[in-house]
Design a protein around this motif. Structure first.
Motif, PDB file in Angstrom:
ATOM      1  N   ILE A  63     -10.223  -1.270   8.993  1.00  0.00           N
ATOM      2  CA  ILE A  63      -9.108  -0.536   9.579  1.00  0.00           C
ATOM      3  C   ILE A  63      -7.942  -0.448   8.606  1.00  0.00           C
ATOM      4  O   ILE A  63      -7.243   0.565   8.519  1.00  0.00           O
ATOM      5  N   GLU A  64      -7.733  -1.522   7.831  1.00  0.00           N
ATOM      6  CA  GLU A  64      -6.632  -1.530   6.865  1.00  0.00           C
ATOM      7  C   GLU A  64      -6.823  -0.509   5.749  1.00  0.00           C
ATOM      8  O   GLU A  64      -5.867  -0.178   5.036  1.00  0.00           O
ATOM      9  N   LEU A  65      -8.041  -0.003   5.587  1.00  0.00           N
ATOM     10  CA  LEU A  65      -8.257   1.039   4.587  1.00  0.00           C
ATOM     11  C   LEU A  65      -7.425   2.272   4.882  1.00  0.00           C
ATOM     12  O   LEU A  65      -7.014   2.997   3.970  1.00  0.00           O
ATOM     13  N   GLY A  66      -7.168   2.538   6.174  1.00  0.00           N
ATOM     14  CA  GLY A  66      -6.350   3.683   6.558  1.00  0.00           C
ATOM     15  C   GLY A  66      -6.926   4.974   6.013  1.00  0.00           C
ATOM     16  O   GLY A  66      -8.109   5.288   6.196  1.00  0.00           O
ATOM     17  N   ASP A  67      -6.097   5.745   5.275  1.00  0.00           N
ATOM     18  CA  ASP A  67      -6.546   7.033   4.749  1.00  0.00           C
ATOM     19  C   ASP A  67      -7.536   6.878   3.598  1.00  0.00           C
ATOM     20  O   ASP A  67      -8.097   7.872   3.126  1.00  0.00           O
ATOM     21  N   LYS A  80       0.843  -1.203   0.000  1.00  0.00           N
ATOM     22  CA  LYS A  80       0.000   0.000   0.000  1.00  0.00           C
ATOM     23  C   LYS A  80       0.876   1.251   0.000  1.00  0.00           C
ATOM     24  O   LYS A  80       0.600   2.230  -0.707  1.00  0.00           O
ATOM     25  N   ALA A  81       1.945   1.220   0.789  1.00  0.00           N
ATOM     26  CA  ALA A  81       2.869   2.362   0.840  1.00  0.00           C
ATOM     27  C   ALA A  81       3.648   2.498  -0.460  1.00  0.00           C
ATOM     28  O   ALA A  81       3.829   3.611  -0.982  1.00  0.00           O
ATOM     29  N   LEU A  82       4.087   1.366  -1.024  1.00  0.00           N
ATOM     30  CA  LEU A  82       4.924   1.404  -2.217  1.00  0.00           C
ATOM     31  C   LEU A  82       4.141   1.819  -3.459  1.00  0.00           C
ATOM     32  O   LEU A  82       4.708   2.390  -4.390  1.00  0.00           O
ATOM     33  N   ARG A  83       2.841   1.518  -3.477  1.00  0.00           N
ATOM     34  CA  ARG A  83       2.026   1.830  -4.662  1.00  0.00           C
ATOM     35  C   ARG A  83       1.444   3.238  -4.627  1.00  0.00           C
ATOM     36  O   ARG A  83       0.929   3.722  -5.635  1.00  0.00           O
ATOM     37  N   ASP A  84       1.486   3.881  -3.472  1.00  0.00           N
ATOM     38  CA  ASP A  84       0.842   5.190  -3.309  1.00  0.00           C
ATOM     39  C   ASP A  84       1.723   6.281  -3.912  1.00  0.00           C
ATOM     40  O   ASP A  84       2.852   6.493  -3.479  1.00  0.00           O
ATOM     41  N   VAL A 121       6.404   4.259   4.642  1.00  0.00           N
ATOM     42  CA  VAL A 121       6.429   5.572   4.013  1.00  0.00           C
ATOM     43  C   VAL A 121       7.499   6.455   4.650  1.00  0.00           C
ATOM     44  O   VAL A 121       8.274   7.133   3.965  1.00  0.00           O
ATOM     45  N   ILE A 122       7.549   6.455   5.987  1.00  0.00           N
ATOM     46  CA  ILE A 122       8.531   7.281   6.686  1.00  0.00           C
ATOM     47  C   ILE A 122       9.946   6.823   6.340  1.00  0.00           C
ATOM     48  O   ILE A 122      10.849   7.640   6.119  1.00  0.00           O
ATOM     49  N   GLY A 123      10.151   5.499   6.272  1.00  0.00           N
ATOM     50  CA  GLY A 123      11.469   4.994   5.906  1.00  0.00           C
ATOM     51  C   GLY A 123      11.876   5.426   4.504  1.00  0.00           C
ATOM     52  O   GLY A 123      13.005   5.871   4.281  1.00  0.00           O
ATOM     53  N   LEU A 124      10.955   5.324   3.538  1.00  0.00           N
ATOM     54  CA  LEU A 124      11.246   5.760   2.173  1.00  0.00           C
ATOM     55  C   LEU A 124      11.464   7.262   2.110  1.00  0.00           C
ATOM     56  O   LEU A 124      12.339   7.758   1.383  1.00  0.00           O
ATOM     57  N   PHE A 125      10.667   7.978   2.864  1.00  0.00           N
ATOM     58  CA  PHE A 125      10.771   9.438   2.913  1.00  0.00           C
ATOM     59  C   PHE A 125      12.179   9.860   3.325  1.00  0.00           C
ATOM     60  O   PHE A 125      12.825  10.689   2.670  1.00  0.00           O
ATOM     61  N   TYR A 166      -3.727  14.418   5.274  1.00  0.00           N
ATOM     62  CA  TYR A 166      -3.766  13.188   4.504  1.00  0.00           C
ATOM     63  C   TYR A 166      -2.693  12.249   5.020  1.00  0.00           C
ATOM     64  O   TYR A 166      -1.644  12.077   4.408  1.00  0.00           O
ATOM     65  N   SER A 167      -2.929  11.663   6.188  1.00  0.00           N
ATOM     66  CA  SER A 167      -1.952  10.802   6.828  1.00  0.00           C
ATOM     67  C   SER A 167      -1.896   9.447   6.143  1.00  0.00           C
ATOM     68  O   SER A 167      -2.835   9.032   5.481  1.00  0.00           O
ATOM     69  N   PHE A 168      -0.781   8.775   6.346  1.00  0.00           N
ATOM     70  CA  PHE A 168      -0.619   7.429   5.824  1.00  0.00           C
ATOM     71  C   PHE A 168      -0.934   6.427   6.937  1.00  0.00           C
ATOM     72  O   PHE A 168      -0.500   6.580   8.067  1.00  0.00           O
ATOM     73  N   GLY A 169      -1.657   5.383   6.608  1.00  0.00           N
ATOM     74  CA  GLY A 169      -1.963   4.372   7.578  1.00  0.00           C
ATOM     75  C   GLY A 169      -2.470   3.123   6.875  1.00  0.00           C
ATOM     76  O   GLY A 169      -2.775   3.150   5.683  1.00  0.00           O
ATOM     77  N   PRO A 170      -2.554   1.960   7.595  1.00  0.00           N
ATOM     78  CA  PRO A 170      -2.264   1.764   9.011  1.00  0.00           C
ATOM     79  C   PRO A 170      -0.780   1.964   9.355  1.00  0.00           C
ATOM     80  O   PRO A 170      -0.002   2.418   8.528  1.00  0.00           O
ATOM     81  N   MET A 171      -0.407   1.525  10.580  1.00  0.00           N
ATOM     82  CA  MET A 171       0.884   1.922  11.111  1.00  0.00           C
ATOM     83  C   MET A 171       2.052   1.302  10.358  1.00  0.00           C
ATOM     84  O   MET A 171       3.093   1.945  10.200  1.00  0.00           O
ATOM     85  N   TYR A 172       1.943   0.062   9.900  1.00  0.00           N
ATOM     86  CA  TYR A 172       3.036  -0.518   9.122  1.00  0.00           C
ATOM     87  C   TYR A 172       3.190   0.218   7.793  1.00  0.00           C
ATOM     88  O   TYR A 172       4.302   0.389   7.279  1.00  0.00           O
ATOM     89  N   THR A 173       2.090   0.659   7.220  1.00  0.00           N
ATOM     90  CA  THR A 173       2.155   1.465   6.003  1.00  0.00           C
ATOM     91  C   THR A 173       2.900   2.758   6.272  1.00  0.00           C
ATOM     92  O   THR A 173       3.767   3.181   5.504  1.00  0.00           O
ATOM     93  N   ARG A 174       2.555   3.408   7.382  1.00  0.00           N
ATOM     94  CA  ARG A 174       3.220   4.653   7.745  1.00  0.00           C
ATOM     95  C   ARG A 174       4.705   4.421   8.001  1.00  0.00           C
ATOM     96  O   ARG A 174       5.552   5.245   7.646  1.00  0.00           O
ATOM     97  N   ALA A 175       5.038   3.286   8.626  1.00  0.00           N
ATOM     98  CA  ALA A 175       6.444   2.978   8.901  1.00  0.00           C
ATOM     99  C   ALA A 175       7.245   2.876   7.608  1.00  0.00           C
ATOM    100  O   ALA A 175       8.374   3.375   7.512  1.00  0.00           O
TER     101      ALA A 175
END
Length: 550
Positions: free
Chosen positions: A520-524, A279-283, A416-420, A405-414
């Protein structure tokens, strides 16, 4: 008393998304037990600040000090003693960032799995122990290969500290509180520059003690400080709020409810799945934010890694350059704290980034001009004052962007932050190679490249235009969701994980047939998740007004 304790623990489990009880009884619990008075909210926020901010800032101060003290050691004779030539010093800087980038995303995933006290403590002790062994070895090494080896180990162990601590901040604070805390935290980088210069000025006079050079003692003693400060880490580092002992069960339930109102389902801890990573990689927003951060990071790394050399090139002695590098960082600390406070107060990010990057443009332009040494030294102050506050303000975009427009759930955010941060630190690779010693004393190439990243053609186009575009995108997405699903409850309850399995809300938001975890996995992407339209309009309007007005 026992009944209250059990009720509070049940509320915590519900807010973690782990309780499958009746949604109607859950809603009653929220109404009766989870609301905080302003006085109680202020009291808990003060306690959290006291236990999280000081030690986290100290960790980052030491981490950044260990990263940039090589710039001070360079003036104390490192290059001559190790017989470095050509671009070998620049290679040593580059190696650090390459290793750092490789380990950032994996480290954040491990952090979420093992919890901050375990993983960050492990990294701190490994970093401190390797510092003691590595820097002591560095005091004895005689060539570039030994220097490269130390930078590899340092990059490996430090890669998880800054992204991990930033990730931890996002789980404790609401959107409107985050930037001022990140600016306090990031002021550790400014203080590292200030203290690093003063420490280097004093320590370099230990030349000859124990048969070691002054630059070797810079590494050894600063490594010792890191080791000593790492000892209390297991007791001072906090876990995620769901598992921390900092709050009582009743306070924890209220605080989690407060966070859920601010962040919705994006802050809900879920078991690790590959779906969250993809989800993080495709966004596309992941890469939009990352490109913005890269363009802002390059001027920052340029001034951070080479400010002592830049000052020395103005005609000052190496010892004087060590001492004179402290004052610009002190100013940078003050400006960073002011910007963080004002940014959260007005709930704006983009205008402050624009203003700070304009300062960087002015500073690097002065470096390229034929002016006196005094004027160029003033330019160091201007450049630091512009480059340093921009970083924590930009970080807030990806953590809890003001466009909400936050990123979630938390593993997704983790992820995204790492890539950022990986994108941002890749700017360090470029910065490490654009100030070769052959370009001294003017360093035209390095200043010109940093200026190029600061001006509108790169920094503004990649940073400000992207942020404005993201703002308009969020407003359009808000309107689309309002048109299809209707307007959500302004208290955030429609997007709260507490009510994720409420049949009434599931029907209203078109989520029938989905399990609670799937919702919940839908996140944002949750239909009830909304951007802050008022602030988004202000962000985009101000950024366009400022850019067009230049």
């Amino acid at each position: 008393m026992e009944t209250t304790e059990k009720s509070s623990q049940r509320n915590v489990k519900q807010l973690e998304g782990c309780d499958e009880g009746s949604p109607h009884s859950q809603e009653a619990h929220v109404d009766l037990e989870l609301k905080m008075s302003p006085a109680e909210e202020k009291r808990l926020l003060r306690r959290i600040d006291l236990w999280i901010l000081p030690y986290a800032t100290l960790i980052y101060l030491l981490s950044f000090l260990d990263r940039i003290n090589i710039a001070q050691a360079r003036l104390a004779g490192l290059e001559a003693d190790l017989r470095l030539h050509g671009n070998q010093y620049d290679i040593a800087l580059t190696i650090f960032f390459i290793v750092y980038i490789v380990f950032e995303v994996p480290s954040n995933l491990v952090l979420k799995k093992l919890k901050p006290p375990r993983w960050l403590c492990f990294l701190m002790f490994c970093c401190a122990i390797s510092q003691m062994r590595v820097w002591l070895a560095m005091g004895l090494v005689k060539n570039a290969k030994g220097l490269y080896a130390t930078r590899i180990l340092l990059g490996m162990f430090e890669s998880g500290l800054f992204p991990g601590l930033n990730f931890l901040f996002t789980t404790w604070y609401t959107r409107k509180e985050l930037n001022s805390r990140l600016c306090i935290f990031f002021s550790g980088a400014n203080l590292a520059g200030a203290f690093g210069g003063l420490l280097a000025f004093g320590i370099r006079h230990m030349k000859g003690v124990g048969g070691k050079s002054g630059w070797a003692w810079i590494f050894i003693l600063e490594g010792l400080i890191t080791f000593i400060c790492a000892i209390p880490a297991p007791w001072l580092l906090q876990d995620f709020p769901q598992y921390s002992n900092l709050l009582t069960p009743a306070e924890k339930a209220k605080w989690l409810h407060r966070l859920n109102i601010s962040q919705g389902v994006t802050n809900t801890p879920l078991p690790f799945t590959k779906k969250q990573v993809w989800k993080a990689l495709r966004d596309w927003k992941t890469y939009a934010y990352s490109l913005m951060f890269l363009s802002i990071s390059q001027p920052f790394f340029s001034i951070s890694l080479f400010v002592p050399s830049i000052i020395a090139a103005l005609g000052f002695t190496n010892a004087a350059a060590n001492a004179l590098s402290a004052a610009p960082y002190a100013l940078g600390t003050i400006i960073t704290l002011i910007v963080g406070r004002m940014s959260d107060r007005f709930s704006l990010r983009t205008p402050f980034i624009v203003i700070m990057m304009l300062l960087s443009v002015v500073g690097y332009t002065i470096f390229l001009c034929d002016v006196s040494q005094a004027v160029k030294y003033v330019a160091v102050f201007i450049t630091v004052a512009g480059a340093y506050p921009s970083i924590p303000t930009a970080i807030t975009f990806v953590h809890h962007p003001l466009f909400s427009y936050s990123f979630g759930p938390m593993y997704t955010r983790a992820v995204v932050i790492g890539l950022f941060f990986s994108f941002g630190n890749s700017a360090g690779i470029l910065s490490s190679n654009v100030y070769p010693i052959s370009d001294a004393p003017k360093y035209i190439r390095g200043h010109a490249i940093a200026l190029g990243f600061s001006v509108r053609t790169l920094c503004f186009c990649l940073g400000i235009v992207l942020s404005a575009f993201l703002g308009f995108y969020c407003m359009r997405e808000n309107a689309r969701r309002d048109r299809i699903y209707g307007i959500p409850n302004p208290d955030g309850s429609d997007c709260s994980p507490l009510y994720a399995d409420d049949p009434v809300r599931m029907k209203r938001w078109g989520l029938e047939g989905m399990s609670k975890q799937e919702i919940i996995e839908l996140g944002d992407q949750h239909p009830a998740f909304r951007c802050d339209i008022c602030h988004s309009i202000l962000e985009s309007t101000y950024s366009i007004y400022i850019v067009v007005g230049i």
